[in-house]
Design a protein around this motif. Structure first.
Motif, PDB file in Angstrom:
ATOM      1  N   THR A 164      -9.593   4.032   8.207  1.00  0.00           N
ATOM      2  CA  THR A 164     -10.280   2.842   8.381  1.00  0.00           C
ATOM      3  C   THR A 164      -9.949   1.776   7.363  1.00  0.00           C
ATOM      4  O   THR A 164      -9.427   2.342   6.329  1.00  0.00           O
ATOM      5  CB  THR A 164     -11.797   2.946   8.326  1.00  0.00           C
ATOM      6  OG1 THR A 164     -12.076   3.576   7.327  1.00  0.00           O
ATOM      7  CG2 THR A 164     -12.029   3.775   9.724  1.00  0.00           C
ATOM      8  N   ILE A 165     -10.152   0.708   7.388  1.00  0.00           N
ATOM      9  CA  ILE A 165      -9.955  -0.441   6.278  1.00  0.00           C
ATOM     10  C   ILE A 165     -11.159  -1.408   6.065  1.00  0.00           C
ATOM     11  O   ILE A 165     -11.814  -1.498   7.137  1.00  0.00           O
ATOM     12  CB  ILE A 165      -8.669  -1.279   6.561  1.00  0.00           C
ATOM     13  CG1 ILE A 165      -8.039  -1.805   5.362  1.00  0.00           C
ATOM     14  CG2 ILE A 165      -8.784  -2.182   7.628  1.00  0.00           C
ATOM     15  CD1 ILE A 165      -6.678  -2.317   5.374  1.00  0.00           C
ATOM     16  N   SER A 166     -11.433  -1.827   4.984  1.00  0.00           N
ATOM     17  CA  SER A 166     -12.377  -2.723   4.625  1.00  0.00           C
ATOM     18  C   SER A 166     -12.160  -4.033   4.366  1.00  0.00           C
ATOM     19  O   SER A 166     -10.975  -4.313   4.197  1.00  0.00           O
ATOM     20  CB  SER A 166     -13.377  -2.261   3.751  1.00  0.00           C
ATOM     21  OG  SER A 166     -13.982  -0.865   4.134  1.00  0.00           O
ATOM     22  N   VAL A 167     -12.969  -5.098   4.459  1.00  0.00           N
ATOM     23  CA  VAL A 167     -12.796  -6.376   3.966  1.00  0.00           C
ATOM     24  C   VAL A 167     -12.172  -6.274   2.567  1.00  0.00           C
ATOM     25  O   VAL A 167     -12.744  -5.799   1.732  1.00  0.00           O
ATOM     26  CB  VAL A 167     -14.011  -7.390   4.438  1.00  0.00           C
ATOM     27  CG1 VAL A 167     -15.098  -7.131   3.293  1.00  0.00           C
ATOM     28  CG2 VAL A 167     -13.583  -8.805   4.104  1.00  0.00           C
ATOM     29  N   ASN A 168     -11.151  -7.429   2.390  1.00  0.00           N
ATOM     30  CA  ASN A 168     -10.469  -7.845   0.955  1.00  0.00           C
ATOM     31  C   ASN A 168      -9.638  -6.582   0.688  1.00  0.00           C
ATOM     32  O   ASN A 168      -9.130  -6.548  -0.412  1.00  0.00           O
ATOM     33  CB  ASN A 168     -11.654  -8.224   0.021  1.00  0.00           C
ATOM     34  CG  ASN A 168     -12.148  -9.442   0.133  1.00  0.00           C
ATOM     35  OD1 ASN A 168     -11.368 -10.203   1.034  1.00  0.00           O
ATOM     36  ND2 ASN A 168     -13.663  -9.502   0.061  1.00  0.00           N
ATOM     37  N   ASP A 169      -9.512  -5.462   1.487  1.00  0.00           N
ATOM     38  CA  ASP A 169      -8.635  -4.249   1.246  1.00  0.00           C
ATOM     39  C   ASP A 169      -7.216  -4.861   1.171  1.00  0.00           C
ATOM     40  O   ASP A 169      -6.918  -5.759   2.018  1.00  0.00           O
ATOM     41  CB  ASP A 169      -8.843  -3.011   2.098  1.00  0.00           C
ATOM     42  CG  ASP A 169     -10.050  -2.138   1.606  1.00  0.00           C
ATOM     43  OD1 ASP A 169     -10.476  -2.438   0.353  1.00  0.00           O
ATOM     44  OD2 ASP A 169     -10.407  -1.278   2.571  1.00  0.00           O
ATOM     45  N   SER A 170      -6.194  -4.336   0.310  1.00  0.00           N
ATOM     46  CA  SER A 170      -4.685  -4.783   0.451  1.00  0.00           C
ATOM     47  C   SER A 170      -3.967  -3.527   1.296  1.00  0.00           C
ATOM     48  O   SER A 170      -4.642  -2.546   1.421  1.00  0.00           O
ATOM     49  CB  SER A 170      -4.131  -4.648  -0.870  1.00  0.00           C
ATOM     50  OG  SER A 170      -4.226  -3.476  -1.216  1.00  0.00           O
ATOM     51  N   LEU A 171      -3.049  -4.201   2.263  1.00  0.00           N
ATOM     52  CA  LEU A 171      -2.566  -3.303   3.198  1.00  0.00           C
ATOM     53  C   LEU A 171      -1.046  -3.743   2.989  1.00  0.00           C
ATOM     54  O   LEU A 171      -0.638  -4.874   2.958  1.00  0.00           O
ATOM     55  CB  LEU A 171      -2.867  -3.585   4.542  1.00  0.00           C
ATOM     56  CG  LEU A 171      -2.308  -3.054   5.871  1.00  0.00           C
ATOM     57  CD1 LEU A 171      -2.582  -1.653   5.725  1.00  0.00           C
ATOM     58  CD2 LEU A 171      -2.605  -3.673   7.225  1.00  0.00           C
ATOM     59  N   VAL A 172      -0.277  -2.402   2.814  1.00  0.00           N
ATOM     60  CA  VAL A 172       1.388  -2.640   2.848  1.00  0.00           C
ATOM     61  C   VAL A 172       1.917  -1.628   3.846  1.00  0.00           C
ATOM     62  O   VAL A 172       1.290  -0.668   4.012  1.00  0.00           O
ATOM     63  CB  VAL A 172       1.629  -2.199   1.484  1.00  0.00           C
ATOM     64  CG1 VAL A 172       3.212  -2.131   1.349  1.00  0.00           C
ATOM     65  CG2 VAL A 172       1.121  -2.955   0.222  1.00  0.00           C
ATOM     66  N   LEU A 173       3.042  -2.145   4.470  1.00  0.00           N
ATOM     67  CA  LEU A 173       3.615  -1.320   5.499  1.00  0.00           C
ATOM     68  C   LEU A 173       5.041  -0.832   4.854  1.00  0.00           C
ATOM     69  O   LEU A 173       5.426  -1.452   4.238  1.00  0.00           O
ATOM     70  CB  LEU A 173       3.885  -2.112   6.636  1.00  0.00           C
ATOM     71  CG  LEU A 173       2.417  -2.643   7.417  1.00  0.00           C
ATOM     72  CD1 LEU A 173       2.972  -3.238   8.622  1.00  0.00           C
ATOM     73  CD2 LEU A 173       1.681  -1.596   7.725  1.00  0.00           C
ATOM     74  N   ARG A 174       5.475   0.397   5.402  1.00  0.00           N
ATOM     75  CA  ARG A 174       6.811   0.642   4.959  1.00  0.00           C
ATOM     76  C   ARG A 174       7.497   1.442   6.220  1.00  0.00           C
ATOM     77  O   ARG A 174       6.776   2.047   6.979  1.00  0.00           O
ATOM     78  CB  ARG A 174       6.522   2.026   3.993  1.00  0.00           C
ATOM     79  CG  ARG A 174       7.857   2.372   3.401  1.00  0.00           C
ATOM     80  CD  ARG A 174       7.686   3.148   2.268  1.00  0.00           C
ATOM     81  NE  ARG A 174       7.112   4.358   2.659  1.00  0.00           N
ATOM     82  CZ  ARG A 174       6.899   5.496   1.582  1.00  0.00           C
ATOM     83  NH1 ARG A 174       7.326   5.303   0.425  1.00  0.00           N
ATOM     84  NH2 ARG A 174       6.231   6.662   2.147  1.00  0.00           N
ATOM     85  N   VAL A 175       8.890   1.091   6.402  1.00  0.00           N
ATOM     86  CA  VAL A 175       9.632   1.735   7.464  1.00  0.00           C
ATOM     87  C   VAL A 175      10.970   1.924   6.995  1.00  0.00           C
ATOM     88  O   VAL A 175      11.480   1.655   6.046  1.00  0.00           O
ATOM     89  CB  VAL A 175       9.877   0.418   8.582  1.00  0.00           C
ATOM     90  CG1 VAL A 175      10.632  -0.774   8.112  1.00  0.00           C
ATOM     91  CG2 VAL A 175      10.509   0.865   9.743  1.00  0.00           C
ATOM     92  N   THR A 176      11.503   2.919   7.410  1.00  0.00           N
ATOM     93  CA  THR A 176      12.825   3.417   7.355  1.00  0.00           C
ATOM     94  C   THR A 176      13.874   2.694   7.925  1.00  0.00           C
ATOM     95  O   THR A 176      13.850   2.894   9.311  1.00  0.00           O
ATOM     96  CB  THR A 176      13.195   4.833   7.591  1.00  0.00           C
ATOM     97  OG1 THR A 176      12.336   5.773   6.660  1.00  0.00           O
ATOM     98  CG2 THR A 176      14.479   5.411   7.188  1.00  0.00           C
ATOM     99  N   SER A 177      14.740   1.780   7.051  1.00  0.00           N
ATOM    100  CA  SER A 177      15.999   1.009   7.779  1.00  0.00           C
ATOM    101  C   SER A 177      16.858   1.705   8.752  1.00  0.00           C
ATOM    102  O   SER A 177      16.751   2.965   8.582  1.00  0.00           O
ATOM    103  CB  SER A 177      16.660   0.446   6.864  1.00  0.00           C
ATOM    104  OG  SER A 177      17.515   0.973   6.010  1.00  0.00           O
TER     105      SER A 177
END
Length: 532
Positions: A104-117
């Motif tokens: 779960t995530i809350s308001v004003n939380d930062s979110l980063v994604l990661r993928v293998t190229s």
């Protein structure tokens, strides 16, 4: 009717009392009257788990098969803990460890994604994140590298007094100049595995160009002076790998030297010349010993093999065969040759002793010795039947087994292997070239010309036929290396040379010389480096 009157009378009294209370100016309720009900409370608002829209910037030109991280975004528009999940990669909230597990995530939380190229150039790797009822993706595109084979000199690291100068005749309009001292030059580290470096230059005076590999002098070539607005090429033979660092410097500070570009050469074949006459016409096989001597088989016209030393001297090396055909050497220097009409393969050891290595074969034609010293023999079919359609593998101890048959193999003659253990065989009449992988036969190329004795070097299979030298890449594409099909023997630059009736090819041990046997004349031609 009486009930109606009674109700009507009560209504009149109520109206009168209400009117009197209004006239009295008092806000007090009459005695014994209940207080009016309070308003019902409003229902509590539902939680908002639909975030404001957001997106991640696509990343391009990323390294292959590497973890690629997006920029951080701040989630807004929600007022309660909201489900978050990911597909195709991972996410991190507020700098925590990356995970692919739903959370779960809350308001004003930062979110980063990661993928293998992706591993392949130009391919897209994508990770999709879903927050509440909103989904978006982050893409990473693997780089498409520029050709590693050509370097414009002005793009390289300049050493000493060298500088970049505009020059109209250069490939990109610029050259590197200022070679005033022995340590003035250019250097670079983007090196591909290759056999030579071609330098495009112009020089006012003769000068020596020195090539340094990892700060050690590796080669020196003399550059001939050029005329105005003319560039020459010189080829420096080297064996390089991707980790080497290359530098070039000039030895003559009085020569106005300008370098335009540098090119790695995958194939050193540049110049055609006549090496020697084998003393055999209508022959049918050629091979080169570990020492660099050339061996030509007599074919249907002769049951002998002639040796040509590096000095060009010709002697008889093997004899007594009915027809001498394809041949090759093992790692110990032992020589193997097919006797087609004798249905056998002969061995000549390093002491010159000749013996039968394998017999009762069905028209053996081509010979190739693999990395484990197994002798591979193609079977054409006895009595010129063209029906044997088989490649045998014979151990150094003489144990014979079938490596491949069927799958399109028919009148197979040429056989060779590459550094990865793949085997290639060619049908003579149909011109079809096949790949053999773990005994499975598949079509590599259809040349539509006779395919006789073949050889392999640095990713290409070479075929000599109908006045041309052709090479086939391991993806099946083909190109003419030299010769136009005109039946003539003309030496010179590879693009100008001609061949009469070439029938077999073989490389020198280091792969820098391709020898071509001409069945019409008996000449052995060599294709080597060119100075210009």
């Amino acid at each position: 009717m009486s009930n109606f009157k009674k109700v009507k009378g009560h209504l009149s009294i109520l109206l009168l009392v209400t009117a009197m209370a209004a006239c009295s100016g008092s806000n007090d309720n009459p005695p014994n009257e209940p207080a009016p009900p309070s308003p019902a409370p409003a229902p509590a608002p539902s939680a908002d788990t639909s975030p404001d829209t957001f997106s991640f910037t696509e990343q391009i030109d990323v390294a292959p098969e590497a973890p690629i991280t997006s920029e951080a975004i701040t989630v807004t528009g929600i007022d309660d803990a909201t489900p978050v999940s990911v597909e195709g990669g991972e996410f991190s909230i507020n700098g925590a460890d990356f995970t692919s597990e739903a959370s779960t995530i809350s308001v004003n939380d930062s979110l980063v994604l990661r993928v293998t190229s992706h591993t392949e150039p130009g391919e897209i790797a994508s990770v999709t994140v879903t927050v509440g009822d909103y989904s978006t993706s982050f893409d990473a595109i693997t780089n498409i590298p520029a050709s590693p084979l050509v370097h414009e000199a002005e793009s390289l690291t300049l050493l000493g007094n060298t500088s970049i100068q505009d020059y109209e005749g250069a490939s990109q309009g610029q050259v590197v100049t200022g070679f005033l001292q022995p340590d003035d030059g250019i250097s670079f580290t983007e090196v591909v595995k290759s056999v030579a470096l071609r330098v495009t230059y112009r020089a006012s005076l003769e000068t020596a160009l020195t090539v340094w590999v990892n700060d050690t002098e590796a080669a020196e070539v003399v550059l001939s002076p050029t005329v105005e607005n003319t560039f020459f090429n010189t080829i420096v033979e080297m064996d390089l790998v991707s980790t080497d660092r290359i530098s070039l410097t000039s030895s003559n500070e009085n020569s106005e030297l300008q370098i335009d570009k540098l090119e790695w050469i995958e194939s050193p074949l540049q110049q055609v010349s006549t090496f020697a006459n084998a003393g055999l016409t209508n022959g049918d096989g050629i091979s080169v010993s570990p020492e660099g001597d050339v061996f030509v088989s007599g074919g249907s016209g002769s049951g002998q093999v002639n040796k040509i030393s590096q000095a060009g001297d010709v002697t008889v090396y093997a004899s007594g065969l009915r027809t001498a055909n394809g041949s090759d050497f093992d790692s110990q220097g032992n020589f193997y040759v097919a006797d087609y009409q004798g249905n056998a393969v002969y061995k000549v050891d390093t002491n010159g002793s000749q013996s039968v290595f394998a017999s009762e074969l069905d028209g053996p034609a081509g010979v190739y010795v693999d990395q484990n010293d197994n002798v591979l023999v193609s079977l054409y079919g006895a009595n010129f039947s063209g029906t044997a359609a088989t490649v045998l593998s014979i151990t150094p101890g003489g144990v014979v087994s079938v490596l491949a048959n069927g799958g399109g193999l028919l009148d197979v003659i040429g056989v060779v292997g590459d550094e990865n253990g793949e085997i290639y065989a060619g049908n003579f009449n149909t011109g079809r070239l096949f790949r053999v992988t773990n005994g499975e036969v598949s079509l590599l190329a259809d040349l539509s010309v006779n395919v006789n004795m073949i050889d392999y070097s640095r990713g290409y299979i070479y075929v000599a036929t109908r006045g041309r030298i052709t090479r086939v890449s391991l993806d099946g594409s083909e190109e003419t290396v030299s010769g136009s099909g005109t039946q003539a023997e003309i030496d010179g630059l590879i693009g100008d040379a001609e061949f009469s009736r070439p029938s077999a090819v073989a490389f020198s041990p280091n792969g820098n010389i391709l020898y071509v046997y001409d069945a019409a004349t008996g000449n052995v031609r060599s294709i080597t480096f060119s100075d210009e």
